[in-house]
Structures are given as C-alpha cells and as structure tokens.
Design a protein around this motif. Sequence first.
Motif, PDB file in Angstrom:
ATOM      1  N   GLN A  15      35.034  34.003  35.645  1.00 45.32           N
ATOM      2  CA  GLN A  15      34.512  35.231  35.066  1.00 45.32           C
ATOM      3  C   GLN A  15      34.258  36.319  36.117  1.00 45.32           C
ATOM      4  O   GLN A  15      34.050  37.478  35.767  1.00 45.32           O
ATOM      5  CB  GLN A  15      33.221  34.956  34.304  1.00 45.32           C
ATOM      6  CG  GLN A  15      32.060  34.466  35.144  1.00 45.32           C
ATOM      7  CD  GLN A  15      30.847  34.115  34.294  1.00 45.32           C
ATOM      8  OE1 GLN A  15      30.925  34.059  33.067  1.00 45.32           O
ATOM      9  NE2 GLN A  15      29.725  33.869  34.941  1.00 45.32           N
ATOM     10  N   GLU A  16      34.306  35.958  37.408  1.00 48.35           N
ATOM     11  CA  GLU A  16      34.114  36.933  38.473  1.00 48.35           C
ATOM     12  C   GLU A  16      35.412  37.320  39.175  1.00 48.35           C
ATOM     13  O   GLU A  16      35.406  38.133  40.105  1.00 48.35           O
ATOM     14  CB  GLU A  16      33.114  36.393  39.500  1.00 48.35           C
ATOM     15  CG  GLU A  16      31.715  36.188  38.926  1.00 48.35           C
ATOM     16  CD  GLU A  16      30.742  35.623  39.949  1.00 48.35           C
ATOM     17  OE1 GLU A  16      31.055  35.680  41.162  1.00 48.35           O
ATOM     18  OE2 GLU A  16      29.684  35.114  39.530  1.00 48.35           O
ATOM     19  N   SER A  67      38.634  42.657  34.757  1.00 47.92           N
ATOM     20  CA  SER A  67      38.383  41.222  34.788  1.00 47.92           C
ATOM     21  C   SER A  67      39.637  40.453  34.363  1.00 47.92           C
ATOM     22  O   SER A  67      40.244  40.769  33.330  1.00 47.92           O
ATOM     23  CB  SER A  67      37.228  40.882  33.840  1.00 47.92           C
ATOM     24  OG  SER A  67      37.199  39.496  33.533  1.00 47.92           O
ATOM     25  N   THR A  87      38.574  39.383  39.700  1.00 53.42           N
ATOM     26  CA  THR A  87      38.892  40.748  39.298  1.00 53.42           C
ATOM     27  C   THR A  87      40.339  41.106  39.613  1.00 53.42           C
ATOM     28  O   THR A  87      40.956  40.564  40.536  1.00 53.42           O
ATOM     29  CB  THR A  87      37.957  41.766  39.974  1.00 53.42           C
ATOM     30  OG1 THR A  87      37.997  41.582  41.390  1.00 53.42           O
ATOM     31  CG2 THR A  87      36.527  41.584  39.483  1.00 53.42           C
TER      32      THR A  87
END
Length: 222
Positions: A77-78, A122, A80
């Motif tokens: 989820q982090e 994301s 990018t």
Amino acid sequence: MTRLLLHKPIVMGSTTAGSVRCYAAMLAAGRVYIDPLERHLPLRHSHHRYLVEGPNGVQKLTVALTAGTNAMPVPMQEVTISEHGNWRHLHWGALYSAYGKSPYFDYIAPELKAVIDGGQRSLLEFNTQLQQLIIDFLDLPIHIVTTPITPAILAQSTDLRGRLGGKKPDGLPIANVPYYQLWATRFGFQPGLSILDLLMNCGREAVYTLRDMVQQQGASAQ
C-alpha cells in the motif's frame, strides 16, 4: 500441490493485469482477499509487470515505480508509481499494437485507456482499478476484498501469496487451456499471458476458458 477448492476463498497479492492462470484461480475461489500489507513477493516482479503478445511476440510491460518503494520492507500500500519513461504512453502503444485488431479491443479501449492514463500515484490503486475493470467487463463472479490478512482469514482460505505470477512454476492444479489468440498463426499458442490477452481475444466467453482451466486439471488428477 495446493488444492483449489471451489468456493473456498484465496489470499493473493496485488498484481497488474494478472495472468490468465491468476484469474482462473480467482474464479474457482469466488472470493479473493488482497493483502495491502504484503511485502514478501520476490522482487515484486508480478506486482507491476504483465505479459502481452503482439506482432513481435511476447512483450513484458512494466509500471515504473519510484526508487526504493518496491524494496522488500515496503508494504504494497506504500509502493508508489513514477512517471519516468512515459510508461503510460508506451503501455497504451504496446496494447494497441498487440490487440488493436482483436475482436474485443474497441469494446473496452476507452475505459482501459482511462485507467492507464489515470495518473494514480499508488500502485495498489492502479492495480485495483484495472482489476475491477477486467472483472466488470468479463462479468466474472469474483468478489475482491482488500484488507490486512488476519489469522481468521487465513484459517478459512488458501494462501497463494508469492505463488501466482512468479518466475517459477506455481504447482497449482490449473491447466493451460488453449484459446483463440490473434497472433497464434505466427507464434503458436502462448500460455501465461495477462488476462488482457484472453479478454481482447475472447470477450465474455473468457469465463468458459477460465472454468475449463480448473475443471480439466481436476478431472485429469482423478
């Protein structure tokens, strides 16, 4: 060998336009848990890469990521997206070259291009939007739940994290069932491609290929 039981949920990592095998497993399960905290897929190669087939054969397309965020300690989820190399334009050009003359390209092209050009930061968001577009277009009975994986979820699911879409054979009871491919007369049938290949060539009839991939392998194992 991991047994895929119909209607038993599976846990898997987020993937960009996952393979046909990936979607066969998802269809067999019906309910799929995506782990946003996953950080254990080797090199994350299937998180942001997918295979298509065009006039020059099989091509690997890669979503550019910002430096450091695709490292093992970073949760999905982090991770990018980087705009380096104008990858969105290159992806669309490759998809048009590969599938512009396929039977179903024109039906999904506007929505697919909107996702690819969506400006997402994301990787998880990009993958989720693309995944949902594919499921909706093919009208697949697959319910996706993106949530941290708890012991309770694992107790009633099959954990396929790190198995689907890897460089090594996954060992899953899924057969590679041939289907119509635009470039088969030039290269022969190519298994292991992105679900976009099946979608572009077969449209909503893709569901029958996905079902056969699990059912034929199950029958041969009996």
